[in-house]
Scaffold this active site. Structure first.
Site, mmCIF file in Angstrom:
data_model
loop_
_atom_site.group_PDB
_atom_site.id
_atom_site.type_symbol
_atom_site.label_atom_id
_atom_site.label_comp_id
_atom_site.label_asym_id
_atom_site.label_seq_id
_atom_site.Cartn_x
_atom_site.Cartn_y
_atom_site.Cartn_z
ATOM 1 N N GLY A 1 35.929 -26.802 19.370
ATOM 2 C CA GLY A 1 36.271 -26.048 20.497
ATOM 3 C C GLY A 1 37.690 -25.250 20.758
ATOM 4 O O GLY A 1 37.920 -24.464 21.515
ATOM 5 N N MET B 1 42.371 -21.277 17.910
ATOM 6 C CA MET B 1 43.489 -20.901 17.017
ATOM 7 C C MET B 1 43.901 -19.692 16.718
ATOM 8 O O MET B 1 42.671 -18.890 15.916
ATOM 9 C CB MET B 1 43.230 -21.787 15.768
ATOM 10 C CG MET B 1 44.335 -21.852 14.560
ATOM 11 S SD MET B 1 44.007 -22.971 13.249
ATOM 12 C CE MET B 1 43.063 -21.859 12.258
ATOM 13 N N PRO B 2 44.943 -19.219 16.713
ATOM 14 C CA PRO B 2 45.168 -17.821 16.245
ATOM 15 C C PRO B 2 44.951 -17.318 14.805
ATOM 16 O O PRO B 2 45.345 -18.293 13.950
ATOM 17 C CB PRO B 2 46.636 -17.426 16.403
ATOM 18 C CG PRO B 2 46.963 -18.493 17.715
ATOM 19 C CD PRO B 2 46.068 -19.627 17.424
ATOM 20 N N ALA B 3 44.042 -16.575 14.103
ATOM 21 C CA ALA B 3 43.678 -16.742 12.799
ATOM 22 C C ALA B 3 44.907 -16.446 11.892
ATOM 23 O O ALA B 3 44.822 -17.273 10.883
ATOM 24 C CB ALA B 3 42.853 -15.529 12.646
ATOM 25 N N LEU C 1 52.434 -17.898 10.662
ATOM 26 C CA LEU C 1 53.606 -17.793 9.688
ATOM 27 C C LEU C 1 53.805 -18.988 9.087
ATOM 28 O O LEU C 1 53.844 -20.223 9.738
ATOM 29 C CB LEU C 1 54.840 -17.456 10.716
ATOM 30 C CG LEU C 1 56.247 -17.415 9.788
ATOM 31 C CD1 LEU C 1 56.410 -16.111 9.189
ATOM 32 C CD2 LEU C 1 57.481 -17.779 10.532
ATOM 33 N N GLY C 2 53.645 -19.002 7.758
ATOM 34 C CA GLY C 2 54.105 -20.155 6.903
ATOM 35 C C GLY C 2 55.484 -20.166 6.469
ATOM 36 O O GLY C 2 56.485 -19.244 6.690
ATOM 37 N N ASP D 1 52.764 -22.662 10.659
ATOM 38 C CA ASP D 1 52.436 -23.648 9.973
ATOM 39 C C ASP D 1 53.847 -24.359 9.211
ATOM 40 O O ASP D 1 54.233 -23.522 8.385
ATOM 41 C CB ASP D 1 51.181 -23.104 8.790
ATOM 42 C CG ASP D 1 50.905 -24.229 7.856
ATOM 43 O OD1 ASP D 1 50.388 -25.353 8.325
ATOM 44 O OD2 ASP D 1 51.396 -24.019 6.486
ATOM 45 N N TYR E 1 58.344 -29.914 3.942
ATOM 46 C CA TYR E 1 59.074 -28.823 3.779
ATOM 47 C C TYR E 1 60.686 -28.849 4.325
ATOM 48 O O TYR E 1 61.332 -28.137 4.027
ATOM 49 C CB TYR E 1 58.497 -27.476 4.247
ATOM 50 C CG TYR E 1 57.189 -27.365 4.330
ATOM 51 C CD1 TYR E 1 56.466 -27.720 2.907
ATOM 52 C CD2 TYR E 1 56.372 -26.359 4.838
ATOM 53 C CE1 TYR E 1 55.180 -27.346 2.529
ATOM 54 C CE2 TYR E 1 54.983 -26.012 4.492
ATOM 55 C CZ TYR E 1 54.550 -26.512 3.088
ATOM 56 O OH TYR E 1 53.167 -26.086 2.863
ATOM 57 N N HIS F 1 48.591 -33.461 3.913
ATOM 58 C CA HIS F 1 48.930 -32.615 2.903
ATOM 59 C C HIS F 1 47.948 -32.271 1.935
ATOM 60 O O HIS F 1 47.814 -31.175 1.167
ATOM 61 C CB HIS F 1 50.341 -32.643 2.743
ATOM 62 C CG HIS F 1 51.105 -31.510 2.475
ATOM 63 N ND1 HIS F 1 52.276 -31.188 2.834
ATOM 64 C CD2 HIS F 1 50.891 -30.457 1.627
ATOM 65 C CE1 HIS F 1 52.756 -29.976 2.361
ATOM 66 N NE2 HIS F 1 52.062 -29.620 1.590
HETATM 67 P P1 NAP Z 1 52.336 -16.461 0.390
HETATM 68 O O1 NAP Z 1 52.663 -16.383 1.726
HETATM 69 O O2 NAP Z 1 51.100 -16.026 -0.118
HETATM 70 O O3 NAP Z 1 53.850 -15.660 -0.127
HETATM 71 C C1 NAP Z 1 54.876 -15.573 0.155
HETATM 72 C C2 NAP Z 1 55.827 -14.840 -0.705
HETATM 73 O O4 NAP Z 1 55.605 -13.476 -0.475
HETATM 74 C C3 NAP Z 1 57.150 -14.932 -0.502
HETATM 75 O O5 NAP Z 1 58.133 -14.905 -1.622
HETATM 76 C C4 NAP Z 1 57.675 -13.838 0.288
HETATM 77 O O6 NAP Z 1 58.945 -13.580 0.149
HETATM 78 C C5 NAP Z 1 56.806 -12.840 -0.184
HETATM 79 N N1 NAP Z 1 56.356 -11.838 0.921
HETATM 80 C C6 NAP Z 1 55.927 -12.228 2.187
HETATM 81 N N2 NAP Z 1 55.235 -10.981 2.506
HETATM 82 C C7 NAP Z 1 55.428 -10.085 1.729
HETATM 83 C C8 NAP Z 1 55.217 -8.487 2.017
HETATM 84 N N3 NAP Z 1 54.372 -8.139 2.967
HETATM 85 N N4 NAP Z 1 55.192 -7.832 0.482
HETATM 86 C C9 NAP Z 1 55.725 -8.523 -0.369
HETATM 87 N N5 NAP Z 1 56.058 -9.666 -0.374
HETATM 88 C C10 NAP Z 1 55.891 -10.709 0.691
HETATM 89 O O7 NAP Z 1 52.662 -17.835 -0.277
HETATM 90 P P2 NAP Z 1 53.075 -19.253 0.252
HETATM 91 O O8 NAP Z 1 54.683 -19.308 0.897
HETATM 92 O O9 NAP Z 1 52.743 -20.277 -0.723
HETATM 93 O O10 NAP Z 1 51.972 -19.766 1.330
HETATM 94 C C11 NAP Z 1 52.059 -19.569 2.729
HETATM 95 C C12 NAP Z 1 51.976 -20.744 3.149
HETATM 96 O O11 NAP Z 1 51.015 -21.394 3.009
HETATM 97 C C13 NAP Z 1 53.462 -21.452 3.250
HETATM 98 O O12 NAP Z 1 54.664 -21.201 3.665
HETATM 99 C C14 NAP Z 1 53.124 -22.922 3.883
HETATM 100 O O13 NAP Z 1 53.079 -22.787 5.144
HETATM 101 C C15 NAP Z 1 51.731 -22.835 3.100
HETATM 102 N N6 NAP Z 1 51.407 -23.534 1.842
HETATM 103 C C16 NAP Z 1 50.733 -24.681 1.994
HETATM 104 C C17 NAP Z 1 50.460 -25.440 0.785
HETATM 105 C C18 NAP Z 1 49.741 -26.921 0.841
HETATM 106 O O14 NAP Z 1 49.503 -27.563 -0.148
HETATM 107 N N7 NAP Z 1 48.916 -27.076 2.135
HETATM 108 C C19 NAP Z 1 50.967 -25.128 -0.583
HETATM 109 C C20 NAP Z 1 51.670 -23.837 -0.561
HETATM 110 C C21 NAP Z 1 51.962 -23.113 0.751
HETATM 111 P P3 NAP Z 1 59.944 -13.103 1.499
HETATM 112 O O15 NAP Z 1 60.233 -14.394 2.351
HETATM 113 O O16 NAP Z 1 61.344 -12.670 1.029
HETATM 114 O O17 NAP Z 1 59.245 -12.043 2.158
#
Ligand code: NAP
Length: 300
Positions: free
Chosen positions: A15, A18-20, A23-24, A49, A54, A112
């Site tokens: 219930g 969560m905002p869909a 920011l990662g 997130d 990290y 994780h």
């Molecule tokens: P992502 O969000 O798909 O992509 C991030 C990359 O895209 C960065 O290099 C970013 O660079 C670039 N970027 C962002 N917006 C952009 C745009 N509009 N146009 C062009 N390039 C863009 O990849 P991710 O960081 O792997 O995943 C997102 C989040 O998911 C993470 O930050 C983390 O919170 C989480 N995550 C979780 C796991 C897990 O095992 N649970 C694993 C990986 C990630 P700039 O910063 O230079 O914009």
């Protein structure tokens, strides 16, 4: 600049709302993280997130305070790292995370990843999450990188169905079996690398093709006068998923949130679905990585 309004929210299986879109902050250098978080909150993001692994939870908390947004208006999600799995260890991991973030309650705390070489500790860690939920120290609990057989094992040994499964999910890897299992259990999919970040991480294998440069996505993007990233985020939202794109660049943080005022057609959604290559880019959740798993998480 005006904040962006009308963001969609998702209701978790307990219930909680969560905002869909969040920011990662994976790979956001600590010195840039507070600024990115404050910028995002100024733009209108209300979901962040992070993860113990990290190394930037403290800076996320600093960004939250810098933005001057009410704590209760922001959905804070973080992850327990494998070296802190085990019942008492995970209770303590909560204390470390809450202290670093500077809050006394987390909105979503997830494991994780499954640890195949110590699954009983993974289950014990989840039982600690159940305790934290019962005590009101977290508002929802979940998992990340769980495949259907990990979920089956976890569900057989615990009480509370995870609210969320955060998994690698972008047009080149859409994980239909995991999504089916999640849906059957009432678990919400949350996409990591939602705009394919892992397909273009620096130094991550030159042979990989960046999903950001995919011809079909670029064609759909051009038709809507949007970017490929925005099209991918729409694709997630329209299919009912949460997504947590990472950026430290103010322009791209904003761009990734300018996705509530256009829609993809069902044909466009199907064309994006068809891009799936079925090949994982991230680590295989069935492979133990003891050196990485044993990385200690510092005290607060
Ligand atoms: P992502 O969000 O798909 O992509 C991030 C990359 O895209 C960065 O290099 C970013 O660079 C670039 N970027 C962002 N917006 C952009 C745009 N509009 N146009 C062009 N390039 C863009 O990849 P991710 O960081 O792997 O995943 C997102 C989040 O998911 C993470 O930050 C983390 O919170 C989480 N995550 C979780 C796991 C897990 O095992 N649970 C694993 C990986 C990630 P700039 O910063 O230079 O914009």
């Amino acid at each position: 600049m005006e904040p962006i309004e009308n963001q969609p929210t998702l209701t978790l299986n307990n219930g909680v709302s969560m905002p869909a879109l969040g920011l990662g902050v994976f790979q956001s250098p600590p010195e840039e993280t507070a600024a990115a978080v404050a910028t995002a909150l100024g733009i209108g993001y209300r979901h962040i997130d992070t993860a113990a692994a990290y190394g930037n939870e403290r800076e996320v908390g600093e960004g939250l305070r810098r933005a001057g947004v009410d704590r209760g208006d922001v959905f804070l999600e973080t992850k327990v790292w494998v070296s802190d799995y085990g019942y008492d260890e995970t209770l303590h991991a909560y204390e470390k995370a809450a202290a670093k973030l500077g809050v006394d309650q987390l909105d979503l705390l997830i494991l994780h990843q499954p640890a195949p070489d110590r699954f009983e500790r993974t289950v014990a860690a989840y039982k600690a999450l159940e305790t934290l939920l019962a005590d009101g120290r977290v508002r929802a609990i979940g998992v990340s990188n769980f495949m259907p057989h990990h979920l089956d094992r976890l569900l057989a040994e615990t009480e509370i169905v995870p609210a969320v499964n955060q998994i690698e999910l972008h047009p080149y890897f859409t994980q239909p079996e995991v999504r089916r299992a999640d849906a059957e259990h009432g678990i919400l999919d949350q996409a990591w690398s939602p705009i394919g970040g892992i397909t273009f991480y620096p130094g991550w294998g030159e042979q990989r093709r960046s999903v950001m440069e995919d011809d079909t996505l670029l064609e759909i993007a051009a038709q809507h006068e949007r970017s490929a990233a925005q099209v991918m985020l729409r694709w997630h939202l329209q299919q009912g998923r949460s997504a947590i794109p990472k950026s430290t660049d103010p322009g791209r943080i904003r761009q990734n949130f300018e996705v509530f005022d256009f829609a993809l057609s069902s044909e466009e959604l199907a064309r994006i679905d068809a891009l799936d290559r079925g090949v994982r880019n991230g680590p295989d959740p069935d492979v133990a990585r003891p050196e990485r798993f044993d990385m200690p998480i510092p005290e607060a």
